[in-house]
Motif scaffolding. Structure first.
Motif, mmCIF file in Angstrom:
data_model
loop_
_atom_site.group_PDB
_atom_site.id
_atom_site.type_symbol
_atom_site.label_atom_id
_atom_site.label_comp_id
_atom_site.label_asym_id
_atom_site.label_seq_id
_atom_site.Cartn_x
_atom_site.Cartn_y
_atom_site.Cartn_z
ATOM 1 N N HIS A 1 51.138 2.604 21.379
ATOM 2 C CA HIS A 1 50.151 3.525 21.952
ATOM 3 C C HIS A 1 49.891 4.607 20.907
ATOM 4 O O HIS A 1 50.333 4.489 19.761
ATOM 5 C CB HIS A 1 50.603 4.097 23.303
ATOM 6 N N SER A 2 49.174 5.653 21.269
ATOM 7 C CA SER A 2 48.698 6.599 20.263
ATOM 8 C C SER A 2 49.814 7.375 19.573
ATOM 9 O O SER A 2 49.598 7.956 18.506
ATOM 10 C CB SER A 2 47.712 7.594 20.900
ATOM 11 N N LYS A 3 51.031 7.376 20.144
ATOM 12 C CA LYS A 3 52.111 8.140 19.541
ATOM 13 C C LYS A 3 53.313 7.297 19.128
ATOM 14 O O LYS A 3 54.314 7.844 18.653
ATOM 15 C CB LYS A 3 52.574 9.251 20.502
ATOM 16 N N PHE A 4 53.209 5.986 19.296
ATOM 17 C CA PHE A 4 54.348 5.126 18.940
ATOM 18 C C PHE A 4 53.878 3.735 18.573
ATOM 19 O O PHE A 4 53.037 3.145 19.256
ATOM 20 C CB PHE A 4 55.336 5.039 20.115
ATOM 21 N N LEU B 1 43.355 -3.545 17.300
ATOM 22 C CA LEU B 1 43.156 -3.291 18.731
ATOM 23 C C LEU B 1 43.038 -1.805 19.016
ATOM 24 O O LEU B 1 42.391 -1.402 19.988
ATOM 25 C CB LEU B 1 44.326 -3.875 19.533
ATOM 26 N N GLY B 2 43.686 -0.975 18.213
ATOM 27 C CA GLY B 2 43.617 0.471 18.421
ATOM 28 C C GLY B 2 44.625 0.990 19.411
ATOM 29 O O GLY B 2 44.759 2.204 19.580
ATOM 30 N N GLY B 3 45.330 0.112 20.097
ATOM 31 C CA GLY B 3 46.317 0.521 21.089
ATOM 32 C C GLY B 3 46.396 -0.482 22.214
ATOM 33 O O GLY B 3 45.508 -1.326 22.394
ATOM 34 N N LEU B 4 47.464 -0.410 22.968
ATOM 35 C CA LEU B 4 47.664 -1.236 24.158
ATOM 36 C C LEU B 4 47.758 -0.314 25.376
ATOM 37 O O LEU B 4 48.173 0.835 25.246
ATOM 38 C CB LEU B 4 48.948 -2.063 24.021
ATOM 39 N N PRO B 5 47.355 -0.833 26.566
ATOM 40 C CA PRO B 5 46.870 -2.178 26.915
ATOM 41 C C PRO B 5 45.495 -2.481 26.302
ATOM 42 O O PRO B 5 44.799 -1.587 25.837
ATOM 43 C CB PRO B 5 46.768 -2.138 28.444
ATOM 44 N N CYS B 6 45.143 -3.763 26.363
ATOM 45 C CA CYS B 6 43.812 -4.196 25.960
ATOM 46 C C CYS B 6 43.343 -5.239 26.968
ATOM 47 O O CYS B 6 43.951 -5.418 28.011
ATOM 48 C CB CYS B 6 43.815 -4.750 24.534
ATOM 49 N N ASP C 1 52.114 2.096 36.930
ATOM 50 C CA ASP C 1 50.765 2.592 37.208
ATOM 51 C C ASP C 1 50.723 4.113 37.169
ATOM 52 O O ASP C 1 49.800 4.705 36.599
ATOM 53 C CB ASP C 1 50.317 2.075 38.577
ATOM 54 N N ARG C 2 51.717 4.766 37.754
ATOM 55 C CA ARG C 2 51.735 6.226 37.737
ATOM 56 C C ARG C 2 51.876 6.744 36.307
ATOM 57 O O ARG C 2 51.189 7.695 35.916
ATOM 58 C CB ARG C 2 52.878 6.761 38.608
ATOM 59 N N ASN C 3 52.751 6.134 35.520
ATOM 60 C CA ASN C 3 52.935 6.581 34.133
ATOM 61 C C ASN C 3 51.678 6.395 33.303
ATOM 62 O O ASN C 3 51.384 7.192 32.402
ATOM 63 C CB ASN C 3 54.092 5.817 33.488
ATOM 64 N N ALA C 4 50.925 5.334 33.588
ATOM 65 C CA ALA C 4 49.713 5.055 32.819
ATOM 66 C C ALA C 4 48.712 6.199 32.928
ATOM 67 O O ALA C 4 47.998 6.500 31.960
ATOM 68 C CB ALA C 4 49.075 3.755 33.303
ATOM 69 N N PHE C 5 48.662 6.847 34.073
ATOM 70 C CA PHE C 5 47.685 7.923 34.272
ATOM 71 C C PHE C 5 48.307 9.304 34.121
ATOM 72 O O PHE C 5 47.618 10.273 33.819
ATOM 73 C CB PHE C 5 47.011 7.769 35.626
ATOM 74 N N LYS C 6 49.625 9.384 34.285
ATOM 75 C CA LYS C 6 50.306 10.655 34.062
ATOM 76 C C LYS C 6 50.295 11.004 32.582
ATOM 77 O O LYS C 6 50.225 12.174 32.203
ATOM 78 C CB LYS C 6 51.740 10.564 34.579
ATOM 79 N N HIS C 7 50.366 9.975 31.740
ATOM 80 C CA HIS C 7 50.389 10.179 30.284
ATOM 81 C C HIS C 7 49.123 9.584 29.664
ATOM 82 O O HIS C 7 49.192 8.844 28.690
ATOM 83 C CB HIS C 7 51.634 9.535 29.683
ATOM 84 N N ARG C 8 47.997 9.945 30.196
ATOM 85 C CA ARG C 8 46.728 9.373 29.749
ATOM 86 C C ARG C 8 46.450 9.653 28.281
ATOM 87 O O ARG C 8 45.720 8.896 27.622
ATOM 88 C CB ARG C 8 45.581 9.925 30.612
ATOM 89 N N ASP C 9 47.048 10.728 27.723
ATOM 90 C CA ASP C 9 46.821 11.055 26.318
ATOM 91 C C ASP C 9 47.353 9.976 25.380
ATOM 92 O O ASP C 9 46.909 9.873 24.233
ATOM 93 C CB ASP C 9 47.479 12.392 25.978
ATOM 94 N N LEU C 10 48.291 9.159 25.863
ATOM 95 C CA LEU C 10 48.837 8.091 25.028
ATOM 96 C C LEU C 10 47.870 6.927 24.882
ATOM 97 O O LEU C 10 48.056 6.072 24.013
ATOM 98 C CB LEU C 10 50.149 7.574 25.617
ATOM 99 N N TYR C 11 46.841 6.895 25.727
ATOM 100 C CA TYR C 11 45.941 5.741 25.772
ATOM 101 C C TYR C 11 44.487 6.165 25.582
ATOM 102 O O TYR C 11 43.579 5.601 26.175
ATOM 103 C CB TYR C 11 46.130 5.006 27.117
ATOM 104 N N SER C 12 44.294 7.156 24.729
ATOM 105 C CA SER C 12 42.948 7.683 24.499
ATOM 106 C C SER C 12 42.027 6.643 23.883
ATOM 107 O O SER C 12 40.801 6.728 24.025
ATOM 108 C CB SER C 12 43.017 8.925 23.603
#
Length: 450
Positions: free
Chosen positions: A372-375, A405-410, A99-110
């Motif tokens: 995700h947006s970078k991998f 899908l454009g990325g995960l999660p979905c 959960d912390r990583n999901a919001f710490k690296h929000r740029d990966l899930y734009s």
């Protein structure tokens, strides 16, 4: 849609099973996923729903509206060789995205709607995924809400263990197992920091089957360091885990080993070669390229900006760095040794149970287990040793579906990784396990030649 709120899985299609003598043949099985209404996603319920009041059948001929996300369908792929009727067990490996990583690296899930990033939604979807597969052993990585999960899993009959990473990070590895099927005999938690190998951790659990004490199994769970530039540390972590697994396996009579986890290395990498062949001459490689992660940007995978990405790859080749004595020691355990080895003979369950080129690469591994947006690529594996044989795996998703899908999660997948699920059968012993694997390969070669 006929499913209970937040249910990712509808009830699986009935599996026709034919038994002939001591051999059991599995017919093709498909898991169909439900898409909840927006109301279900906006107002999550803390309860876990595992059922479905009606089935929703997928019609490939029916056209979807252009703005509707693609259907999420994962198929069970059976081994193409009939195995003797033996005790089986199912293992899940799943990086659930902390959960912390999901919001710490929000740029990966734009590209991911904010509602799909919330832990309440993801927890519900993740638990429904896992419970819907009814696995016997579950290995999770990047877990920072363990007590949220254990309260749900215990109600489903699972016992659990957890090891948090050292340092400032709050996530770790968790393992769950069906208490009525497996009994924990011995457990070991590894803090790699004690050996100069960063703050990552790993778990080793030695189980025996409750109904047959002669059936024992060692399961490892690891989240390898992410940093692509520190191939020396990655190798050191895998080397150490394998060594400890080998020691524990021998202690209990050379029991079979299953290693699950996010290994943060791709199937084309030197790291993968090390895992599958048990040794690697590190001086033949740049440590920054050992994991193969740098070549998995979605733009490269989707053939966009190929010239730009290729230029960076060529530039990296000219900037190769030398190995220092300290880096050699970290990787191999000895500053005077340039070959890193591990004592286990491992195979990948997904590479063993083949599927189509829509989901698999040239060596049989999934084309992608994380997006995700970078991998976009594969970093997750289920490795196994002699004594067990994979009988089927839950296939991953085609790249074109992931791209849609454009990325995960979905809505239907609660992490930026796809879970790996494999069913294994116990062999009578190491020799029989080798014979069974040989029979599978002979059968496949015969089919290719006919």
């Amino acid at each position: 849609m006929g499913c209970h709120a937040a249910s990712w899985l509808c009830a699986p299609m009935p599996t026709a099973t034919t038994t002939t003598g001591s051999s059991k043949f599995y017919k093709s099985t498909t898991i169909f996923c439900c898409i909840n209404s927006p109301a279900d996603s906006t107002h999550p319920s803390p309860s876990v729903s595992t059922g479905s009041s009606s089935r929703r059948w997928y019609n490939p001929l029916k056209k979807r509206p252009l703005d509707q996300p693609p259907e999420i369908v994962r198929h069970w792929i059976d081994s193409d060789h009939p195995f003797p009727s033996q005790e089986t067990f199912t293992v899940v490996s799943y990086n659930i995205l902390g959960d912390r990583n999901a919001f710490k690296h929000r740029d990966l899930y734009s590209n991911v709607p904010f509602s799909y990033m919330k832990w309440d939604h993801r927890r519900r979807v993740i638990c429904n995924e896992i419970i819907g597969w009814n696995p016997d052993i579950v290995c999770l990585q990047e877990v920072d809400k363990y007590f949220d999960l254990v309260s749900i899993m215990e109600k489903e009959g699972y016992a659990g263990s957890y090891k948090r990473r050292t340092g400032d990070t709050v996530d770790g590895c968790a393992m769950f197992w069906k208490a009525e099927k497996f009994r924990l005999l011995e457990g070991e938690c590894i803090e790699f920091k004690q050996y100069g190998l960063r703050d990552n951790v790993a778990q080793l659990s030695l189980f025996e089957m409750c109904e047959d004490e002669s059936r024992k199994l060692l399961v490892g769970n690891i989240h390898v360091l992410y940093n692509p530039s520190r191939g020396d540390v990655k190798l050191g972590q895998i080397r150490f885990l394998s060594s400890r697994a080998h020691i524990l396996s021998e202690k209990w009579g050379n029991v079979p080993v299953v290693l699950a986890g996010d290994f943060n290395s791709t199937p084309q990498s030197a790291m993968y070669q090390f895992l599958s062949s048990s040794e690697l001459n590190i001086m033949l490689y740049d440590r920054r390229e050992l994991s193969g992660q740098r070549n998995c940007h979605p733009a490269q995978v989707f053939d966009v900006e190929r010239e730009i990405s290729s230029s960076f790859i060529l530039m990296d080749r000219f900037l190769k760095g030398c190995w220092t004595d300290e880096e050699v020691k970290v990787a191999t355990g000895n500053a005077d040794c340039h070959v890193v080895v591990h004592p286990l003979k491992l195979k990948s369950s997904y590479a063993t149970v083949k599927s189509s080129t829509r989901t698999r690469g040239f060596n049989g591994e999934p084309l992608a287990t994380s997006y995700h947006s970078k991998f976009l690529g594969t970093v997750d594996y289920l490795w196994y040793s002699d004594g067990v044989v994979p009988t089927r795996v839950l296939d991953t998703l085609p790249v074109d579906i992931l791209r849609g899908l454009g990325g995960l999660p979905c809505r239907e997948v609660g992490s930026d990784h796809l879970a790996l699920v494999s069913e294994f059968a116990f062999a009578q012993g190491t020799e029989e396990g080798n014979n069974m694997t040989s029979m599978v390969l002979q059968h496949k070669n015969f089919k290719r030649g006919s």
